[in-house]
Design a protein around this motif. Sequence first.
Motif, PDB file in Angstrom:
ATOM      1  N   ARG A 176      42.471 -15.415  16.616  1.00 18.24           N
ATOM      2  CA  ARG A 176      41.341 -15.456  15.685  1.00 18.24           C
ATOM      3  C   ARG A 176      40.093 -14.854  16.317  1.00 18.24           C
ATOM      4  NH1 ARG A 176      40.201 -18.663  11.177  1.00 18.24           N
ATOM      5  NH2 ARG A 176      38.344 -17.752  10.193  1.00 18.24           N
ATOM      6  N   ALA A 177      39.878 -15.117  17.602  1.00 15.91           N
ATOM      7  CA  ALA A 177      38.692 -14.583  18.285  1.00 15.91           C
ATOM      8  C   ALA A 177      38.727 -13.062  18.346  1.00 15.91           C
ATOM      9  CB  ALA A 177      38.597 -15.165  19.693  1.00 15.91           C
ATOM     10  N   VAL A 178      39.904 -12.499  18.643  1.00 11.46           N
ATOM     11  CA  VAL A 178      40.042 -11.038  18.702  1.00 11.46           C
ATOM     12  C   VAL A 178      39.888 -10.424  17.319  1.00 11.46           C
ATOM     13  CG1 VAL A 178      41.635  -9.156  19.237  1.00 11.46           C
ATOM     14  CG2 VAL A 178      41.467 -11.121  20.778  1.00 11.46           C
ATOM     15  N   LYS A 179      40.434 -11.091  16.322  1.00  9.67           N
ATOM     16  CA  LYS A 179      40.367 -10.574  14.955  1.00  9.67           C
ATOM     17  C   LYS A 179      38.936 -10.604  14.412  1.00  9.67           C
ATOM     18  CE  LYS A 179      42.255 -11.354  10.320  1.00  9.67           C
ATOM     19  NZ  LYS A 179      43.130 -12.217   9.482  1.00  9.67           N
ATOM     20  N   ASP A 180      38.205 -11.683  14.650  1.00 11.38           N
ATOM     21  CA  ASP A 180      36.850 -11.816  14.112  1.00 11.38           C
ATOM     22  C   ASP A 180      35.850 -10.884  14.790  1.00 11.38           C
ATOM     23  OD1 ASP A 180      37.777 -13.727  12.404  1.00 11.38           O
ATOM     24  OD2 ASP A 180      37.014 -15.432  13.548  1.00 11.38           O
ATOM     25  N   GLU A 181      36.013 -10.669  16.116  1.00 13.41           N
ATOM     26  CA  GLU A 181      35.075  -9.850  16.893  1.00 13.41           C
ATOM     27  C   GLU A 181      33.643 -10.315  16.683  1.00 13.41           C
ATOM     28  OE1 GLU A 181      35.700  -5.733  16.033  1.00 13.41           O
ATOM     29  OE2 GLU A 181      37.453  -5.599  17.330  1.00 13.41           O
ATOM     30  N   ASP A 182      33.457 -11.624  16.738  1.00 14.12           N
ATOM     31  CA  ASP A 182      32.151 -12.234  16.528  1.00 14.12           C
ATOM     32  C   ASP A 182      31.800 -13.043  17.771  1.00 14.12           C
ATOM     33  OD1 ASP A 182      29.858 -13.402  15.647  1.00 14.12           O
ATOM     34  OD2 ASP A 182      30.818 -14.719  14.183  1.00 14.12           O
TER      35      ASP A 182
END
Length: 198
Positions: free
Chosen positions: A21-27
């Motif tokens: 999720r962290a890699v996907k969001d890039e936030d």
Amino acid sequence: MDSKFFNGILVLLFPDRIFKRAVKDEDAFKPLNSLLFSAVLFSSLGIYLLKNFTYFKLKISVLQVFLVILSVFFVFILVTSAVSGLLNWVYSMTLRIKSKKITSDFLGSFCTHAYTVPLWLFLIFLHIVLYTTWDNIFFIALSVAAMIRLLDLEARLVKAVYKMRLMQGYMLVFLQTLLFFLGSFIGYVFSRLIAGYR
């Protein structure tokens, strides 16, 4: 399972989901929130342990606690940035998958390392501060188990950020650990040799 503040703890239970999720969001804001929560939690635990389980007679005011938390928060950010930048540079420059270099992803590396670096730093803190107080087999076994779990998280982090297989992540982390201990051993030997000549 995903949270705005508690991913630094939840990553021990749901690493693959949180890293993905962290890699996907890039936030970067959610990892920064998690770093702030980790700074509050680990600073509080650290102060409690220093006051109750060491030989230090620690007296600290509320303002000093706030300054400690703020300092720890900025240390977490700096160390996370340094670790993420260094490892991302090394991986993107040296590793190849199917004869193609790995794509550099500093943001993904930072967003995922934000959940593991505080755990590493707190483990090091516990080892330094409590080792002489809790010098027994239980503390050593607990430290080794925690380190193995954190190395497992590092392998899963590499898998999520750089799109590797999990076994490749394990091999990479094993090689890094081997090189780290080899470098530490060489440094220790040289320091003893230098001390012996004086």
